[in-house]
Design a protein around this motif. Structure first.
Motif, PDB file in Angstrom:
ATOM      1  N   GLY A   1     -44.789  34.671 -57.596  1.00  0.00           N
ATOM      2  CA  GLY A   1     -43.935  35.394 -56.663  1.00  0.00           C
ATOM      3  C   GLY A   1     -43.588  34.563 -55.447  1.00  0.00           C
ATOM      4  O   GLY A   1     -42.434  34.555 -54.976  1.00  0.00           O
ATOM      5  N   VAL A   2     -44.566  33.843 -54.919  1.00  0.00           N
ATOM      6  CA  VAL A   2     -44.333  32.975 -53.763  1.00  0.00           C
ATOM      7  C   VAL A   2     -43.323  31.883 -54.106  1.00  0.00           C
ATOM      8  O   VAL A   2     -42.413  31.586 -53.319  1.00  0.00           O
ATOM      9  CB  VAL A   2     -45.664  32.361 -53.286  1.00  0.00           C
ATOM     10  CG1 VAL A   2     -45.416  31.298 -52.229  1.00  0.00           C
ATOM     11  CG2 VAL A   2     -46.588  33.450 -52.739  1.00  0.00           C
ATOM     12  N   LEU A   3     -43.461  31.280 -55.287  1.00  0.00           N
ATOM     13  CA  LEU A   3     -42.546  30.216 -55.683  1.00  0.00           C
ATOM     14  C   LEU A   3     -41.124  30.726 -55.841  1.00  0.00           C
ATOM     15  O   LEU A   3     -40.161  30.062 -55.420  1.00  0.00           O
ATOM     16  CB  LEU A   3     -43.027  29.574 -56.985  1.00  0.00           C
ATOM     17  CG  LEU A   3     -44.300  28.732 -56.891  1.00  0.00           C
ATOM     18  CD1 LEU A   3     -44.743  28.287 -58.283  1.00  0.00           C
ATOM     19  CD2 LEU A   3     -44.113  27.529 -55.982  1.00  0.00           C
ATOM     20  N   THR A   4     -40.959  31.893 -56.439  1.00  0.00           N
ATOM     21  CA  THR A   4     -39.608  32.438 -56.598  1.00  0.00           C
ATOM     22  C   THR A   4     -38.969  32.710 -55.244  1.00  0.00           C
ATOM     23  O   THR A   4     -37.808  32.347 -55.006  1.00  0.00           O
ATOM     24  CB  THR A   4     -39.639  33.712 -57.450  1.00  0.00           C
ATOM     25  OG1 THR A   4     -39.891  33.355 -58.815  1.00  0.00           O
ATOM     26  CG2 THR A   4     -38.312  34.463 -57.393  1.00  0.00           C
ATOM     27  N   ARG A   5     -39.696  33.340 -54.346  1.00  0.00           N
ATOM     28  CA  ARG A   5     -39.125  33.631 -53.021  1.00  0.00           C
ATOM     29  C   ARG A   5     -38.814  32.355 -52.256  1.00  0.00           C
ATOM     30  O   ARG A   5     -37.782  32.263 -51.566  1.00  0.00           O
ATOM     31  CB  ARG A   5     -40.079  34.530 -52.226  1.00  0.00           C
ATOM     32  CG  ARG A   5     -40.185  35.945 -52.784  1.00  0.00           C
ATOM     33  CD  ARG A   5     -40.919  36.862 -51.840  1.00  0.00           C
ATOM     34  NE  ARG A   5     -42.324  36.501 -51.676  1.00  0.00           N
ATOM     35  CZ  ARG A   5     -43.304  36.892 -52.489  1.00  0.00           C
ATOM     36  NH1 ARG A   5     -43.033  37.641 -53.547  1.00  0.00           N
ATOM     37  NH2 ARG A   5     -44.557  36.540 -52.250  1.00  0.00           N
ATOM     38  N   ALA A   6     -39.672  31.354 -52.386  1.00  0.00           N
ATOM     39  CA  ALA A   6     -39.433  30.078 -51.707  1.00  0.00           C
ATOM     40  C   ALA A   6     -38.201  29.379 -52.272  1.00  0.00           C
ATOM     41  O   ALA A   6     -37.411  28.781 -51.525  1.00  0.00           O
ATOM     42  CB  ALA A   6     -40.656  29.182 -51.843  1.00  0.00           C
ATOM     43  N   ALA A   7     -38.031  29.448 -53.590  1.00  0.00           N
ATOM     44  CA  ALA A   7     -36.854  28.843 -54.215  1.00  0.00           C
ATOM     45  C   ALA A   7     -35.577  29.526 -53.755  1.00  0.00           C
ATOM     46  O   ALA A   7     -34.583  28.859 -53.419  1.00  0.00           O
ATOM     47  CB  ALA A   7     -36.978  28.916 -55.735  1.00  0.00           C
TER      48      ALA A   7
ATOM     49  N   ALA B   1     -49.585  25.362 -49.974  1.00  0.00           N
ATOM     50  CA  ALA B   1     -48.386  25.074 -49.173  1.00  0.00           C
ATOM     51  C   ALA B   1     -47.682  23.831 -49.690  1.00  0.00           C
ATOM     52  O   ALA B   1     -46.440  23.782 -49.746  1.00  0.00           O
ATOM     53  CB  ALA B   1     -48.765  24.924 -47.703  1.00  0.00           C
ATOM     54  N   ALA B   2     -48.445  22.819 -50.075  1.00  0.00           N
ATOM     55  CA  ALA B   2     -47.848  21.593 -50.601  1.00  0.00           C
ATOM     56  C   ALA B   2     -47.143  21.858 -51.925  1.00  0.00           C
ATOM     57  O   ALA B   2     -46.069  21.299 -52.196  1.00  0.00           O
ATOM     58  CB  ALA B   2     -48.925  20.522 -50.778  1.00  0.00           C
ATOM     59  N   CYS B   3     -47.733  22.704 -52.743  1.00  0.00           N
ATOM     60  CA  CYS B   3     -47.119  23.072 -54.028  1.00  0.00           C
ATOM     61  C   CYS B   3     -45.786  23.777 -53.807  1.00  0.00           C
ATOM     62  O   CYS B   3     -44.788  23.468 -54.465  1.00  0.00           O
ATOM     63  CB  CYS B   3     -48.087  23.966 -54.802  1.00  0.00           C
ATOM     64  SG  CYS B   3     -47.401  24.655 -56.324  1.00  0.00           S
TER      65      CYS B   3
ATOM     66  N   GLN C   1     -39.797  23.723 -53.770  1.00  0.00           N
ATOM     67  CA  GLN C   1     -38.517  23.871 -53.077  1.00  0.00           C
ATOM     68  C   GLN C   1     -37.682  22.598 -53.196  1.00  0.00           C
ATOM     69  O   GLN C   1     -36.472  22.661 -53.434  1.00  0.00           O
ATOM     70  CB  GLN C   1     -38.752  24.213 -51.604  1.00  0.00           C
ATOM     71  CG  GLN C   1     -39.244  25.631 -51.390  1.00  0.00           C
ATOM     72  CD  GLN C   1     -39.425  25.942 -49.917  1.00  0.00           C
ATOM     73  OE1 GLN C   1     -40.113  25.204 -49.196  1.00  0.00           O
ATOM     74  NE2 GLN C   1     -38.826  27.019 -49.448  1.00  0.00           N
ATOM     75  N   GLN C   2     -38.337  21.457 -53.039  1.00  0.00           N
ATOM     76  CA  GLN C   2     -37.601  20.201 -53.177  1.00  0.00           C
ATOM     77  C   GLN C   2     -37.106  20.010 -54.601  1.00  0.00           C
ATOM     78  O   GLN C   2     -35.994  19.532 -54.828  1.00  0.00           O
ATOM     79  CB  GLN C   2     -38.482  19.026 -52.765  1.00  0.00           C
ATOM     80  CG  GLN C   2     -37.711  17.722 -52.631  1.00  0.00           C
ATOM     81  CD  GLN C   2     -36.593  17.807 -51.610  1.00  0.00           C
ATOM     82  OE1 GLN C   2     -36.813  18.181 -50.455  1.00  0.00           O
ATOM     83  NE2 GLN C   2     -35.371  17.476 -52.013  1.00  0.00           N
TER      84      GLN C   2
ATOM     85  N   VAL D   1     -44.937  22.275 -63.437  1.00  0.00           N
ATOM     86  CA  VAL D   1     -46.176  22.890 -63.929  1.00  0.00           C
ATOM     87  C   VAL D   1     -47.224  22.889 -62.829  1.00  0.00           C
ATOM     88  O   VAL D   1     -47.492  21.837 -62.219  1.00  0.00           O
ATOM     89  CB  VAL D   1     -46.714  22.144 -65.169  1.00  0.00           C
ATOM     90  CG1 VAL D   1     -47.970  22.833 -65.701  1.00  0.00           C
ATOM     91  CG2 VAL D   1     -45.641  22.074 -66.258  1.00  0.00           C
ATOM     92  N   VAL D   2     -47.806  24.043 -62.580  1.00  0.00           N
ATOM     93  CA  VAL D   2     -48.880  24.181 -61.599  1.00  0.00           C
ATOM     94  C   VAL D   2     -50.169  24.480 -62.356  1.00  0.00           C
ATOM     95  O   VAL D   2     -50.274  25.501 -63.038  1.00  0.00           O
ATOM     96  CB  VAL D   2     -48.594  25.301 -60.587  1.00  0.00           C
ATOM     97  CG1 VAL D   2     -49.733  25.386 -59.563  1.00  0.00           C
ATOM     98  CG2 VAL D   2     -47.259  25.070 -59.885  1.00  0.00           C
TER      99      VAL D   2
END
Length: 218
Positions: free
Chosen positions: A17-23, A198-200, A205-206, A185-186
């Motif tokens: 969820g965090v990754l999707t919102r960050a993207a 946070a680094a992930c 995002q990059q 992949v995480v």
């Protein structure tokens, strides 16, 4: 660019969820268009059968291929499914965000593929792989896995992650014509501390911002 993120995790506070919102945040700030299909939030129905259609090619026997061919010709899909097909046609880049479950897609995401990648809309009539309906578009998997990178290597107990993801990257995305990019992949997200998390997120995002020039899967 136009991005479609198909998100398949039932917990909004998960790393998925965090990754999707960050993207979404990074892409929109950069001027890109983004749509998200949050399958659990949508209560998306993963079962593919007659509920897909408002038309009927054969009322006595359900032959999925025939029903999809007819529905594709006459716009015979139910509105919620047609909406997802429209998103797929609209996007330039497709992202699947999901946790790896039993070496594959969560059932709700597999059901999305089963229903949305229909004959006449995503493939058919010799239109697959390099001649696929969706050629010219790009796709990438963003996936969390419970094991370590070593476990998903040539020497690991699970085999290389590329082998695990091959049915999805080649047999689904590649089959319908997508240019498939290297996955994000995480490994072992539960073991991350706040700094690693946070680094992930920053790395992801990059990655999504660089997708237009990202390397294709070998």
């Amino acid at each position: 660019m136009r991005y479609l993120i198909v998100h398949a995790h039932h917990e909004a506070q998960s790393l998925n969820g965090v990754l999707t919102r960050a993207a979404v945040r990074a892409l929109r700030e950069a001027g890109h268009e983004v749509q998200v299909s949050d399958l659990y939030a949508m209560d998306f129905d993963p079962v593919s059968d007659r509920r897909n259609f408002v038309t009927r090619a054969n009322a006595q026997v359900l032959r999925q291929h025939d029903e999809e061919e007819l529905a594709s010709r006459v716009n015979g899909y139910v509105p919620d499914l047609q909406s997802e097909m429209d998103k797929l046609a609209w996007c330039d880049i497709l992202l699947f965000q999901f946790p790896l479950w039993w070496f594959g897609l969560p059932a709700i995401l597999k059901g999305w593929v089963d229903r949305v990648f229909a004959v006449g809309r995503a493939y058919g009539g010799g239109r697959w792989f390099e001649n696929g309906v969706l050629r010219g578009k790009r796709a990438m998997l963003s996936v969390t896995v419970g094991g370590s990178a070593a476990m998903f290597s040539d020497e690991g107990i699970n085999g290389p992650i590329e082998q695990v993801l091959f049915p999805i990257q080649h047999g689904i995305l590649g089959f319908v014509g997508f240019d498939v990019m290297e996955p994000f992949v995480v490994y072992r997200p539960k073991s991350m501390d706040d700094i690693q998390r946070a680094a992930c997120v920053a790395a992801y995002q990059q990655r999504v911002l660089d997708l237009a020039g990202a390397p294709l899967r070998v």
